[in-house]
Design an enzyme around this catalytic site. Structure first.
Site, PDB file in Angstrom:
ATOM      1  N   GLU A 286       0.889  -1.177   0.000  1.00 61.24           N
ATOM      2  CA  GLU A 286       0.000   0.000   0.000  1.00 61.24           C
ATOM      3  C   GLU A 286       0.916   1.213   0.000  1.00 61.24           C
ATOM      4  OE1 GLU A 286      -2.487  -0.363   3.586  1.00 61.24           O
ATOM      5  OE2 GLU A 286      -1.878  -2.442   3.442  1.00 61.24           O
TER       6      GLU A 286
ATOM      7  N   CYS B 182      -2.312   8.904   2.487  1.00 65.80           N
ATOM      8  CA  CYS B 182      -1.950   8.370   1.169  1.00 65.80           C
ATOM      9  C   CYS B 182      -2.972   8.785   0.126  1.00 65.80           C
ATOM     10  CB  CYS B 182      -1.850   6.859   1.249  1.00 65.80           C
ATOM     11  SG  CYS B 182      -3.319   6.098   1.951  1.00 65.80           S
TER      12      CYS B 182
ATOM     13  N   GLU C  75       4.539  13.098  -4.643  1.00 65.96           N
ATOM     14  CA  GLU C  75       3.778  13.094  -3.389  1.00 65.96           C
ATOM     15  C   GLU C  75       4.508  13.938  -2.338  1.00 65.96           C
ATOM     16  OE1 GLU C  75       3.794   9.562  -0.844  1.00 65.96           O
ATOM     17  OE2 GLU C  75       1.613   9.712  -0.713  1.00 65.96           O
TER      18      GLU C  75
HETATM   19  P1  NAD Z   1       8.418   4.745   4.628  1.00 65.39           P
HETATM   20  O1  NAD Z   1       8.437   3.988   3.344  1.00 65.39           O
HETATM   21  O2  NAD Z   1       9.546   5.619   4.946  1.00 65.39           O
HETATM   22  O3  NAD Z   1       8.294   3.726   5.866  1.00 65.39           O
HETATM   23  C1  NAD Z   1       7.213   2.835   6.010  1.00 65.39           C
HETATM   24  C2  NAD Z   1       7.633   1.659   6.865  1.00 65.39           C
HETATM   25  O4  NAD Z   1       8.591   0.898   6.155  1.00 65.39           O
HETATM   26  C3  NAD Z   1       8.303   2.026   8.194  1.00 65.39           C
HETATM   27  O5  NAD Z   1       7.883   1.131   9.185  1.00 65.39           O
HETATM   28  C4  NAD Z   1       9.782   1.839   7.886  1.00 65.39           C
HETATM   29  O6  NAD Z   1      10.561   1.551   9.022  1.00 65.39           O
HETATM   30  C5  NAD Z   1       9.721   0.640   6.957  1.00 65.39           C
HETATM   31  N1  NAD Z   1      10.839   0.478   6.035  1.00 65.39           N
HETATM   32  C6  NAD Z   1      11.513   1.448   5.375  1.00 65.39           C
HETATM   33  N2  NAD Z   1      12.483   0.889   4.607  1.00 65.39           N
HETATM   34  C7  NAD Z   1      12.405  -0.455   4.789  1.00 65.39           C
HETATM   35  C8  NAD Z   1      13.129  -1.562   4.289  1.00 65.39           C
HETATM   36  N3  NAD Z   1      14.147  -1.421   3.436  1.00 65.39           N
HETATM   37  N4  NAD Z   1      12.772  -2.801   4.682  1.00 65.39           N
HETATM   38  C9  NAD Z   1      11.744  -2.972   5.529  1.00 65.39           C
HETATM   39  N5  NAD Z   1      11.026  -1.962   6.063  1.00 65.39           N
HETATM   40  C10 NAD Z   1      11.354  -0.706   5.689  1.00 65.39           C
HETATM   41  O7  NAD Z   1       7.034   5.528   4.640  1.00 65.39           O
HETATM   42  P2  NAD Z   1       6.503   6.565   5.721  1.00 65.39           P
HETATM   43  O8  NAD Z   1       7.221   7.860   5.530  1.00 65.39           O
HETATM   44  O9  NAD Z   1       6.491   5.929   7.052  1.00 65.39           O
HETATM   45  O10 NAD Z   1       4.972   6.720   5.274  1.00 65.39           O
HETATM   46  C11 NAD Z   1       4.524   7.606   4.312  1.00 65.39           C
HETATM   47  C12 NAD Z   1       4.204   6.873   3.023  1.00 65.39           C
HETATM   48  O11 NAD Z   1       3.255   5.839   3.267  1.00 65.39           O
HETATM   49  C13 NAD Z   1       3.554   7.781   2.001  1.00 65.39           C
HETATM   50  O12 NAD Z   1       4.116   7.545   0.734  1.00 65.39           O
HETATM   51  C14 NAD Z   1       2.090   7.354   2.025  1.00 65.39           C
HETATM   52  O13 NAD Z   1       1.386   7.637   0.840  1.00 65.39           O
HETATM   53  C15 NAD Z   1       2.202   5.892   2.301  1.00 65.39           C
HETATM   54  N6  NAD Z   1       0.946   5.361   2.837  1.00 65.39           N
HETATM   55  C16 NAD Z   1       0.168   4.570   2.036  1.00 65.39           C
HETATM   56  C17 NAD Z   1      -1.064   4.085   2.503  1.00 65.39           C
HETATM   57  C18 NAD Z   1      -1.969   3.233   1.632  1.00 65.39           C
HETATM   58  O14 NAD Z   1      -2.935   2.666   2.150  1.00 65.39           O
HETATM   59  N7  NAD Z   1      -1.725   3.124   0.325  1.00 65.39           N
HETATM   60  C19 NAD Z   1      -1.478   4.409   3.799  1.00 65.39           C
HETATM   61  C20 NAD Z   1      -0.654   5.216   4.583  1.00 65.39           C
HETATM   62  C21 NAD Z   1       0.559   5.680   4.093  1.00 65.39           C
END
Ligand code: NAD
Length: 492
Positions: A250, A284, A385
């Site tokens: 997601e 998101c 975004e």
């Molecule tokens: P992010 O990608 O920085 O982190 C998300 C999660 O992934 C965190 O728990 C982080 O620790 C983990 N992570 C990061 N790199 C990783 C790796 N290499 N291996 C495993 N885990 C890893 O995102 P964020 O800044 O926390 O969230 C914002 C983003 O999330 C935005 O792009 C938003 O649109 C998206 N989002 C999407 C939805 C949806 O339903 N489509 C919902 C909420 C947020």
């Protein structure tokens, strides 16, 4: 200062390394707790504990009806503690209490819905074109599932993964965002209280590359359900390819919110505000591109500026606050940077445009609700975004022009359409490349309706009945009742 340990195999434990990291309150800008900083050894410990709970002990012997009852019990406990959990969320992510309390009060519905579904996962008896053969299918759980979540709606996002995973009979490891880990550590206590056996639900905390990646790569893990940015999603997808793990992603969006001349403009103005300024734009599904028909552009913009300009900013715990702080320091800086990018690219600033220094904002990470008009869809502010309270207003000439602009991004998470013409509503719904299309509403979700991304916004769906199949694998069982076995050298 509070200290939060991880929860693995029914025990509270420090990281194997003994390391901790700090978590900050976005409203005060101050550190308020320390959280165990997990690494590879902790990921392995959690995978082993979750695998043990999947293969031995009471969990695999429970009937689906008993699993359903456990899910409903945890739903009841979450309903009872909704306010406490909402306060935990607000302290860590700075989103409005009115929003987080609404989410926490809604979360039990996922446990009731998937709890109810647990014993309705039925296989089929399949007619086979071979005499004397009885064939049927079984839907069986995958094993250890890892739920990795973003910081914007920590418990809602975790629930979307955990409720169906548990209903299907899997065990789970939650890896919350490093910015908002504490609410998951409070939430998991309720699973213990509800009677889930140790190891069925675990929480491992720390940074993505340090503990998230080793979790994905662990050989005992079978499925990864991830919410986050496209860049991290691509890394997660690559890591999951080794070992051929099942994956759902997601990811982000750059959703169009399209207002036609025949729309109910009172509602559409509120829909535009809900799309971008609710949750300070940190969703998101944010309607970050507002597409306005030429004929209503100026009037609509004036009304929007008036309403957005009077939104109340301040303490997110205050139920009257309408716009709270940005959740993380890096996101705060990123949001401010995009204001500079939009200006440099030639967009016209109509509202806000920087840090909010109003009374009531204190030392928090507040950004003024910001509106740019005159945005061309090719500009970075329209293509990338931001995940903050910045709206790009784009003009369109006619329906074809609106569709062309709306679809001209790499994302495809959601879209809003404001019209009173049913033919136009149906046509737009069909032609917009988005996993969700709302007509005359925005930012609506339900446990019963699938949600997910087209194009770079993701793989797979959350919510609804079908998606429980994401947490199941199908077995085809053949029972041959024929008295003799024919030639062993030909396909049967
Ligand atoms: P992010 O990608 O920085 O982190 C998300 C999660 O992934 C965190 O728990 C982080 O620790 C983990 N992570 C990061 N790199 C990783 C790796 N290499 N291996 C495993 N885990 C890893 O995102 P964020 O800044 O926390 O969230 C914002 C983003 O999330 C935005 O792009 C938003 O649109 C998206 N989002 C999407 C939805 C949806 O339903 N489509 C919902 C909420 C947020």
């Amino acid at each position: 200062m509070d200290r939060y340990k991880m929860y693995i195999g029914g025990e509270w434990c420090e990281a194997a390394s003994g390391a901790w990291f700090e978590t900050e309150n976005p409203f005060t800008g101050k550190v308020w707790a320390e959280v165990a900083r997990g690494g590879e050894a902790d990921a392995a410990r959690a995978a082993e504990a979750a695998h043990k709970a999947f293969t031995t002990g009471p969990w695999p012997t429970l009937t689906a009806t008993q699993r359903g009852a456990l899910l409903r019990r945890v739903g009841d406990l979450i309903a009872e503690r909704a306010e406490f959990l909402a306060d935990c969320e607000v302290r860590d992510n700075g989103k409005l209490k009115v929003e987080m309390l609404g989410q926490l009060r809604y979360i039990p519905q996922w446990f009731y819905y998937y709890g109810g579904l647990a014993d309705k996962i039925e296989g089929a008896v399949i007619p086979i074109d071979k005499p004397g053969v009885f064939n049927y299918t079984l839907h069986e759980p995958l094993g250890v599932c890892v739920a990795i979540t973003a910081w914007n709606s920590p418990l809602l996002l975790a629930t979307w993964k955990i409720a169906p995973a548990l209903a299907a009979g899997n065990t789970v490891i939650i890896k919350p965002s490093e910015f908002t880990s504490t609410s998951a550590l409070e939430y998991v206590k309720l699973f213990e209280e509800a009677g889930f056996p140790p190891g069925v639900v675990n929480v491992v905390t720390g940074y993505g590359p340090e503990v998230g990646q080793p979790l994905i790569e662990h050989p005992l893990v079978r499925k990864i359900a991830f919410t986050g940015s496209v860049a991290s999603g691509e890394r997660v997808n690559m890591a999951a390819a080794k070992g051929l793990k099942r994956i759902s992603l997601e990811l982000g969006g750059k959703s169009p919110n399209i207002v036609f001349a025949d729309a109910n403009l009172d509602n559409a103005v509120k829909g535009a505000i809900a799309g971008i300024f609710a949750a300070s734009g940190q969703t998101c599904i944010a309607g970050s591109r507002l597409l306005l028909h030429d004929s209503i552009h100026d009037e609509f913009l004036d009304r929007l500026l008036a309403m957005a300009g009077s939104a109340k900013m301040g303490d997110p715990m205050d139920m009257g606050t309408e716009i709270g702080p940005i959740t993380t320091r890096p996101q705060y800086q990123k949001t401010l940077d995009y204001i500079d990018i939009a200006r440099a690219d030639g967009a016209t600033l109509r509202l806000g445009g920087g840090k909010a220094t109003r009374a009531g904002c204190g030392d928090g990470w507040f950004v003024e609700p910001t509106i740019f008009s005159g945005v061309e869809n090719g500009m970075r502010i329209a293509q990338e975004e931001v995940f903050g309270p910045i709206l790009s207003v784009i003009r369109f000439k006619d329906d074809e022009d609106a569709i062309r602009i709306a679809n001209d991004v790499v994302y495809g998470l959601a879209a809003g359409v404001w019209t009173q013409d049913i033919t136009r509503a149906l046509t737009m719904t069909k032609r917009l490349q988005a996993g969700t299309v709302w007509v005359n509403t925005y930012r609506a979700v339900s446990f019963t309706s699938p949600m997910g991304g087209y194009k770079s916004s993701g793989i797979g769906r959350v919510n609804g009945q079908e998606m429980i199949l994401d947490y199941l694998q199908t077995k085809s069982a053949w029972i041959d009742t024929n008295p003799t076995f024919p030639s062993p050298f030909a396909l049967r």
